[in-house]
Scaffold this active site. Structure first.
Site, PDB file in Angstrom:
ATOM      1  N   PRO A  87       0.832  -1.201   0.000  1.00 28.51           N
ATOM      2  CG  PRO A  87      -0.592  -1.465   1.811  1.00 28.51           C
ATOM      3  CD  PRO A  87       0.720  -1.922   1.272  1.00 28.51           C
ATOM      4  CE  LYS A 118      -3.063  -5.871   1.029  1.00 29.63           C
ATOM      5  NZ  LYS A 118      -2.384  -5.383  -0.158  1.00 29.63           N
ATOM      6  CG  ASN A 182      -9.326  10.481  -5.260  1.00 28.80           C
ATOM      7  OD1 ASN A 182     -10.528  10.584  -5.345  1.00 28.80           O
ATOM      8  ND2 ASN A 182      -8.521  11.542  -5.329  1.00 28.80           N
TER       9      ASN A 182
END
Length: 200
Positions: A87, A118, A182
């Site tokens: 990520p 994660k 986003n």
């Protein structure tokens, strides 16, 4: 014809006997047909456990050395494949964070790892403060960010990450209605890492 009728009768008896036998079995002995795990997932879910819990799988995937695979990488609970961490957060704000910037970045890194499920060892955070950004045509405190991840992008996770980042940004005077985050679920072949991609 008589043989055919006799044969059919025999098959019926066998079927009835088999059905009756199965019906007498306790529920723990029910016959289940195992479903085949989808091969297209390729580790696109959040890790369920540490890779260190499965040393034999670690050794087989690393060619017997166990070295190339990060110890805190997870295993996909469905496919058994490695869940690449990957990520990343790229955040821009027109507010100057000063000496609190690094502290914010570390907190954002932790929030990303926790929200997406994660390993934080693969999380990357880039923050640019004091940028020229306007919101609604006005020069007002605001922030715009993009979160990229290989899987683990869904409404629940996105909401958790958004809530935590909004909380962290509020300490810099940035209101919740002046923040855009986003979220992008990026295919493994579109993520470069270690001189290759997560697809190979």
């Amino acid at each position: 014809k008589q043989r055919s009728i006799s044969s059919m009768a025999s098959h019926r008896v066998i079927l009835l006997v088999a059905t009756a036998a199965i019906a007498t079995l306790p529920s723990s002995h029910c016959f289940l047909v195992p479903s085949k795990a989808p091969t297209v997932l390729g580790g696109r879910t959040a890790p369920a456990r540490k890779l260190a819990d499965a040393p034999s799988l670690r050794m087989s995937l690393s060619g017997g050395t166990g070295l190339p695979i990060p110890k805190d990488c997870g295993i996909d609970p469905v496919t058994g494949q490695i869940c690449a961490g990957d990520p990343s957060l790229v955040l821009n704000t027109n507010v100057k964070m000063g000496d609190k910037k690094k502290e914010f970045m570390k907190a954002a890194s932790s929030a990303l790892a926790k929200g997406l499920g994660k390993p934080e060892s693969y999380v990357a955070v880039c923050v640019s403060d004091g940028m020229d950004i306007i919101w609604g045509g006005e020069d007002t405190p605001c922030a715009i960010g993009c979160c990229y991840s290989l899987g683990a992008i869904n409404q629940a996770n996105n909401k958790a990450v958004s809530a935590e980042l909004t909380k962290l940004l509020s300490s810099f005077g940035i209101p919740a209605n002046r923040i855009y985050i986003n979220f992008f679920d990026v295919p493994r072949e579109n993520i470069g890492y270690n001189g290759a991609t997560f697809a190979g």
